[in-house]
Design a protein around this motif. Structure first.
Motif, mmCIF file in Angstrom:
data_model
loop_
_atom_site.group_PDB
_atom_site.id
_atom_site.type_symbol
_atom_site.label_atom_id
_atom_site.label_comp_id
_atom_site.label_asym_id
_atom_site.label_seq_id
_atom_site.Cartn_x
_atom_site.Cartn_y
_atom_site.Cartn_z
ATOM 1 N N GLU A 199 12.166 74.223 54.204
ATOM 2 C CA GLU A 199 10.862 74.729 54.664
ATOM 3 C C GLU A 199 10.939 75.474 55.986
ATOM 4 O OE1 GLU A 199 6.293 73.058 55.238
ATOM 5 O OE2 GLU A 199 7.974 71.653 55.220
ATOM 6 N N ILE A 200 11.928 75.126 56.848
ATOM 7 C CA ILE A 200 11.920 75.688 58.198
ATOM 8 C C ILE A 200 12.894 76.848 58.392
ATOM 9 C CG2 ILE A 200 11.169 73.498 59.180
ATOM 10 C CD1 ILE A 200 14.019 73.053 60.176
ATOM 11 N N MET A 201 13.655 77.208 57.354
ATOM 12 C CA MET A 201 14.527 78.375 57.508
ATOM 13 C C MET A 201 13.671 79.637 57.609
ATOM 14 S SD MET A 201 16.148 78.811 53.693
ATOM 15 C CE MET A 201 15.115 78.944 52.227
ATOM 16 N N LYS A 202 14.274 80.716 58.060
ATOM 17 C CA LYS A 202 13.515 81.952 58.247
ATOM 18 C C LYS A 202 12.975 82.439 56.904
ATOM 19 C CE LYS A 202 13.995 84.575 61.688
ATOM 20 N NZ LYS A 202 14.346 85.569 62.721
ATOM 21 N N ILE A 203 11.810 83.003 56.966
ATOM 22 C CA ILE A 203 11.029 83.292 55.772
ATOM 23 C C ILE A 203 11.732 84.206 54.769
ATOM 24 C CG2 ILE A 203 9.829 85.277 56.806
ATOM 25 C CD1 ILE A 203 7.282 84.303 55.342
ATOM 26 N N MET A 204 12.567 85.132 55.260
ATOM 27 C CA MET A 204 13.178 86.087 54.345
ATOM 28 C C MET A 204 14.204 85.447 53.409
ATOM 29 S SD MET A 204 11.547 88.782 54.622
ATOM 30 C CE MET A 204 12.415 89.234 53.149
ATOM 31 N N HIS A 205 14.655 84.244 53.717
ATOM 32 C CA HIS A 205 15.598 83.560 52.830
ATOM 33 C C HIS A 205 14.892 82.849 51.668
ATOM 34 C CE1 HIS A 205 19.021 84.291 55.396
ATOM 35 N NE2 HIS A 205 18.411 83.754 56.430
ATOM 36 N N LYS A 206 13.604 82.634 51.792
ATOM 37 C CA LYS A 206 12.916 81.764 50.847
ATOM 38 C C LYS A 206 12.797 82.327 49.425
ATOM 39 C CE LYS A 206 10.493 79.203 54.446
ATOM 40 N NZ LYS A 206 9.210 78.801 55.049
ATOM 41 N N PRO A 207 12.374 83.580 49.224
ATOM 42 C CA PRO A 207 12.242 84.065 47.843
ATOM 43 C C PRO A 207 13.538 84.000 47.034
ATOM 44 C CG PRO A 207 11.083 85.526 49.342
ATOM 45 C CD PRO A 207 11.866 84.579 50.191
#
Length: 397
Positions: free
Chosen positions: A244-252
């Protein structure tokens, strides 16, 4: 354990072990299983666990840690009881001995229950995980044009794909929405979009078609970050989990990577490729950018090694924008500080233990190069673009 329950236990264990032997020796069986049986688990209890707003897998992991701790404590207590029992016998105190026997019986009952839990883990891991490691790979199944024996590529081939991905990252970094501080923001339903991306990719690759539960965020993401993990697939609940806390661009891309595991693609390089394809084929610019970013480091590191670490040669090709490098960080500085503040065990220790567990798990399932298999996505990308070179040529590279 009664004789009947022991026979039942032995029969289940033997049957499951034979399934593993069959999986290691028959790719055809594994392919049939992934196409016809594995979807049953995703479409039954995978749907049920998908309704929960939290990760059931995370709770089960915490429960497993507690059970292991109790296992060790019970062993210590049992040793002390044996010592105390010998003292009681010498003093001939029958009442005390009765209490000792009762406590030993409770510990024995716990170990019986623990053994059944262990058997259940072995069965579920076999059905939802182990068998899938030995099926036909994504690339072998869907890229039959390639000669899989010895597919060699030149430095120019690597440069073409690397420069293409860097160019796309640079372009898309300017198109995504950002806040006043320059951080990327996303206002849509990211989990639903990830499912949509995978289902769209399933129209082209049959095994990826069908139902997907929404990916879930891990509440204890700090501990996951200490392992430098972006997500994990939990086979006991058929859930795709992300940090949940990693940078947003890694999430998708991570969401799509983990969802690929639910449809039988357990090899990490294959899941990397699937996550990449699912994202870059989306109409959502945010997802496209995440897809290209997900393979950027693999390609760039291989390129740097291929030119012998020559900085002059490295700088002679398309350069990665500072904004892209910022977006591609695993955690922000503030997030890392929060992780270290909450850390019970030093990050270096957690990371090292995690690496060892991942390495052993992958090797035990026939992945000879262990954690290095993640990097094989570069070869798969070269395969993919070798049979579809027009996708790079359209970019003018």
């Amino acid at each position: 354990m009664t004789k009947r329950s022991f026979c039942t236990y032995l029969a289940i264990f033997t049957g499951t072990a034979l399934l593993n032997v069959l999986a290691w020796n028959s790719k055809g069986f594994c392919d049939w299983y992934m196409l016809h049986i594995l979807p049953l688990w995703v479409n039954t209890y995978g749907r049920v666990t998908g309704l929960l707003p939290f990760s059931l897998g995370e709770i089960l992991l915490i429960g497993a840690c507690i059970l292991l701790l109790l296992f060790v404590l019970a062993a210590i207590v049992y040793i002390f009881l044996k010592i105390f029992e010998s003292v009681v016998r010498r003093k001939r105190e029958p009442g005390s001995n009765r209490h000792i026997q009762k406590m030993k019986g409770m510990i024995y009952g716990y170990y019986i229950g623990f053994s059944w839990i262990g058997l259940g883990i072995f069965v579920v891991m076999t059905l939802n995980c182990f068998i899938c490691y030995h099926g036909t790979s994504f690339s072998d199944r869907y890229f039959p044009e390639l000669e899989r024996q010895e597919q060699a590529y030149s430095l120019d081939d690597l440069l073409a794909v690397r420069d293409f991905v860097v160019t796309k990252c640079n372009e898309l970094s300017k198109q995504v929405e950002r806040d006043a501080d320059g951080n990327v923001v996303y206002n849509g339903d990211m989990e639903a979009m990830a499912v949509q991306c995978m289902q769209e990719l399933g129209k082209e690759y049959e095994q990826l078609s069908g139902f997907y539960p929404k990916p879930k965020k891990i509440s204890n993401s700090e501990f996951l970050s200490q392992q430098h993990m972006q997500g994990y697939f939990f086979p006991f609940t058929m859930e795709a989990n992300i940090n949940e806390i990693m940078k947003i661009m890694h999430k998708p891309a991570t969401m799509c990577h983990e969802l690929a595991h639910l449809h039988g693609f357990l090899q990490e390089d294959e899941a990397n490729l699937i996550g990449y394809l699912a994202c870059i084929n989306s109409e959502d610019v945010f997802f496209q950018y995440s897809g290209y970013l997900s393979v950027l480091n693999y390609l760039d590191n291989d390129y740097y090694r291929a030119v012998g670490g020559s900085r002059q040669d490295y700088l002679s090709h398309v350069q990665i924008l500072p904004t892209v490098r910022m977006d591609n960080q695993f955690l922000s500085e503030e997030a890392w500080e929060a992780v270290e503040r909450k850390a019970v065990i030093p990050t270096e220790t957690v990371d090292k233990i995690s690496d060892e567990i991942v390495e052993v798990t992958l090797i035990m399932n026939g992945v000879k190069d262990g954690a290095m298999s993640y990097c094989r996505v570069v070869g798969l990308l070269l395969d993919y673009y070798s049979i579809q070179p027009e996708k790079i040529q359209k970019a003018g590279l």
